[in-house]
Design a protein around this motif. Structure first.
Motif, PDB file in Angstrom:
ATOM      1  N   ASP A   1      70.584  50.603 -16.563  1.00 46.73           N
ATOM      2  CA  ASP A   1      72.626  50.174 -16.284  1.00 46.73           C
ATOM      3  C   ASP A   1      72.268  49.170 -15.701  1.00 46.73           C
ATOM      4  O   ASP A   1      73.358  48.311 -14.596  1.00 46.73           O
ATOM      5  CB  ASP A   1      72.950  50.983 -15.959  1.00 46.73           C
ATOM      6  CG  ASP A   1      72.844  51.898 -16.656  1.00 46.73           C
ATOM      7  OD1 ASP A   1      73.205  51.313 -18.079  1.00 46.73           O
ATOM      8  OD2 ASP A   1      72.724  53.818 -17.094  1.00 46.73           O
ATOM      9  N   ALA A   2      70.794  48.614 -14.951  1.00 56.13           N
ATOM     10  CA  ALA A   2      70.804  47.592 -13.999  1.00 56.13           C
ATOM     11  C   ALA A   2      71.063  45.656 -14.640  1.00 56.13           C
ATOM     12  O   ALA A   2      70.020  45.378 -15.579  1.00 56.13           O
ATOM     13  CB  ALA A   2      70.038  47.949 -13.529  1.00 56.13           C
ATOM     14  N   ARG A   3      71.893  45.688 -14.382  1.00 56.05           N
ATOM     15  CA  ARG A   3      72.525  44.151 -14.828  1.00 56.05           C
ATOM     16  C   ARG A   3      71.306  43.134 -14.119  1.00 56.05           C
ATOM     17  O   ARG A   3      71.940  42.621 -12.352  1.00 56.05           O
ATOM     18  CB  ARG A   3      73.670  43.841 -14.713  1.00 56.05           C
ATOM     19  CG  ARG A   3      74.252  44.902 -15.758  1.00 56.05           C
ATOM     20  CD  ARG A   3      75.075  44.349 -16.821  1.00 56.05           C
ATOM     21  NE  ARG A   3      75.515  45.300 -17.755  1.00 56.05           N
ATOM     22  CZ  ARG A   3      74.906  45.042 -19.835  1.00 56.05           C
ATOM     23  NH1 ARG A   3      74.980  43.818 -19.567  1.00 56.05           N
ATOM     24  NH2 ARG A   3      76.120  46.366 -20.014  1.00 56.05           N
ATOM     25  N   CYS A   4      71.404  42.652 -15.061  1.00 55.32           N
ATOM     26  CA  CYS A   4      71.218  41.064 -14.148  1.00 55.32           C
ATOM     27  C   CYS A   4      71.823  39.784 -13.932  1.00 55.32           C
ATOM     28  O   CYS A   4      73.096  40.026 -14.456  1.00 55.32           O
ATOM     29  CB  CYS A   4      70.052  40.172 -15.434  1.00 55.32           C
ATOM     30  SG  CYS A   4      69.350  38.027 -14.949  1.00 55.32           S
ATOM     31  N   VAL A   5      71.530  39.198 -12.958  1.00 51.74           N
ATOM     32  CA  VAL A   5      72.986  38.120 -12.559  1.00 51.74           C
ATOM     33  C   VAL A   5      73.235  36.980 -13.999  1.00 51.74           C
ATOM     34  O   VAL A   5      74.332  37.109 -14.074  1.00 51.74           O
ATOM     35  CB  VAL A   5      72.469  37.276 -11.912  1.00 51.74           C
ATOM     36  CG1 VAL A   5      71.516  36.342 -12.437  1.00 51.74           C
ATOM     37  CG2 VAL A   5      73.610  36.296 -11.388  1.00 51.74           C
ATOM     38  N   CYS A   6      72.432  37.138 -15.175  1.00 52.58           N
ATOM     39  CA  CYS A   6      73.188  36.406 -16.207  1.00 52.58           C
ATOM     40  C   CYS A   6      74.067  37.480 -16.902  1.00 52.58           C
ATOM     41  O   CYS A   6      74.852  36.881 -17.863  1.00 52.58           O
ATOM     42  CB  CYS A   6      71.931  36.139 -17.298  1.00 52.58           C
ATOM     43  SG  CYS A   6      71.394  37.593 -18.092  1.00 52.58           S
ATOM     44  N   GLY A   7      73.807  38.213 -16.966  1.00 53.19           N
ATOM     45  CA  GLY A   7      75.422  39.530 -17.730  1.00 53.19           C
ATOM     46  C   GLY A   7      74.452  39.908 -18.417  1.00 53.19           C
ATOM     47  O   GLY A   7      74.946  41.658 -19.100  1.00 53.19           O
ATOM     48  N   SER A   8      72.994  39.880 -18.494  1.00 49.96           N
ATOM     49  CA  SER A   8      71.729  40.811 -19.690  1.00 49.96           C
ATOM     50  C   SER A   8      71.208  41.861 -19.057  1.00 49.96           C
ATOM     51  O   SER A   8      71.508  42.771 -17.664  1.00 49.96           O
ATOM     52  CB  SER A   8      71.496  40.266 -20.381  1.00 49.96           C
ATOM     53  OG  SER A   8      70.963  40.900 -21.377  1.00 49.96           O
ATOM     54  N   SER A   9      70.155  42.264 -19.492  1.00 50.38           N
ATOM     55  CA  SER A   9      69.629  43.678 -18.513  1.00 50.38           C
ATOM     56  C   SER A   9      68.009  43.357 -19.422  1.00 50.38           C
ATOM     57  O   SER A   9      67.835  42.793 -20.297  1.00 50.38           O
ATOM     58  CB  SER A   9      69.666  44.775 -19.246  1.00 50.38           C
ATOM     59  OG  SER A   9      69.298  45.946 -18.055  1.00 50.38           O
ATOM     60  N   GLY A  10      67.114  43.801 -17.996  1.00 50.02           N
ATOM     61  CA  GLY A  10      65.242  43.783 -18.597  1.00 50.02           C
ATOM     62  C   GLY A  10      65.560  42.106 -18.890  1.00 50.02           C
ATOM     63  O   GLY A  10      63.988  41.846 -19.038  1.00 50.02           O
ATOM     64  N   CYS A  11      65.661  41.458 -18.143  1.00 52.02           N
ATOM     65  CA  CYS A  11      65.124  40.125 -17.685  1.00 52.02           C
ATOM     66  C   CYS A  11      63.883  39.764 -16.330  1.00 52.02           C
ATOM     67  O   CYS A  11      63.801  40.456 -16.140  1.00 52.02           O
ATOM     68  CB  CYS A  11      66.924  38.796 -17.180  1.00 52.02           C
ATOM     69  SG  CYS A  11      68.315  39.097 -17.890  1.00 52.02           S
TER      70      CYS A  11
END
Ligand SMILES: [Zn+2]
Length: 320
Positions: free
Chosen positions: A165-175
């Motif tokens: 559920d933790a979003r990256c600044v790019c909008g995705s997750s798991g970055c």
């Protein structure tokens, strides 16, 4: 002369290089410009300061964000620039202007210096910069890998972890940058504090990535674990890159990598070798900490602009 201009959120680093690619002048100026017109004005002023009354053969402009192969800016979020900035600059400066991504420009500069120092021309290489976020660039068979919109080479957003559920600044997750960038390490450190980690040594309740690096260098097990998590993620990212373009070398830079110079490169190589897929057939590329200087992207932009102008001989064929 070729002029290279690297514009970040608060500075313009500028260089002039001669026909042999040697830096002959440098300029550094703070700025607060945003938007195409204001940013173009800063860049024109920087070029004028360097060139004086001398003729300019070409200008390379390095910006962060997504840049298409033709120089069109898909997203230059921090500066709020977009579109064909290069044509506006070419009109103002009266010369050829090439706009490039800052990671690509930095890698061009790193490869040029590597060739000067070692005599070795590398045609397949990767740059990973661990700073506030994670940046990067890739060169395959001597060409920058940039993709359809310029997204290729945004290595901080390689999905190396299961999505959460933790979003990256790019909008995705798991970055990658969620565990290996300074901001991401800070988030993970805050979570560690919430679950009882006390870094001590006068470190504030919200430890920064720098605090984590310093604690790890003191042998703090939680901080060491956070950096090891970053190293595992970097190794996973490099493995993914290896089965994509198989680089000869991975250059590592950025404030986190340099702050943890005694730990991170070795840990990344450890995890890379430990999980290497093609043992016996190939070996992982070396991970080399590189002292990327403050003018590296400006130098690379100047070189890339020069490459584009005369793509025939020698180093000009390296990156076009
Ligand atoms: Zn991301």
């Amino acid at each position: 002369m070729h002029i290279g201009l690297d514009i970040g959120g608060s500075k313009v680093a500028a260089v002039a290089v001669d026909a042999a690619g040697r830096v002959v002048a440098e300029d550094w100026q703070a700025h607060h410009a945003q938007g195409n017109a204001a940013v173009a004005a800063e860049l024109v002023a920087a070029a004028a300061r360097l060139a004086g009354s001398d003729p300019i053969d070409s200008v390379g402009v390095s910006v962060s964000g997504l840049v298409r192969r033709d120089g069109t800016i898909t997203s230059g979020a921090s500066l709020r620039i977009v579109g064909d900035l290069g044509s506006d600059l070419a009109t103002s400066l009266g010369t050829t202007v090439r706009v490039v991504n800052d990671g690509d420009a930095t890698l061009r500069s790193v490869l040029d210096r590597h060739e000067t120092e070692t005599g070795e021309r590398v045609r397949d290489a990767v740059l990973l910069t661990l700073g506030t976020g994670v940046g990067g660039a890739m060169v395959a068979d001597g060409r920058v890998v940039d993709g359809v919109t310029g997204l290729a080479g945004e290595l901080g957003h390689l999905p190396v972890l299961p999505p959460t559920d933790a979003r990256c600044v790019c909008g995705s997750s798991g970055c990658l940058e969620q565990v290996a960038g300074g901001k991401g390490i800070g988030v993970l450190a805050a979570q560690a504090v919430e679950t009882g980690w006390a870094p001590g040594h006068g470190v504030a309740a919200n430890p920064s990535a720098k605090d984590v690096v310093e604690a790890a260098l003191r042998g703090d097990p939680v901080a060491t674990g956070l950096l090891d998590q970053a190293a595992v993620a970097c190794a996973q990212a490099i493995r993914a890159i290896c089965v994509t373009i198989e680089p000869a070398v991975v250059f590592l830079g950025g404030s986190i990598a340099h702050g943890a110079a005694e730990l991170l490169p070795a840990r990344i190589e450890h995890h890379l070798h430990r999980r290497w897929s093609f043992a016996g057939l190939t070996t992982p590329p070396p991970v080399r900490l590189d002292a990327i200087g403050p003018f590296a992207a400006a130098i690379g932009a100047a070189l890339l602009a020069g490459d584009h102008l005369s793509p025939a001989p020698a180093t000009a064929t390296l990156l076009v």
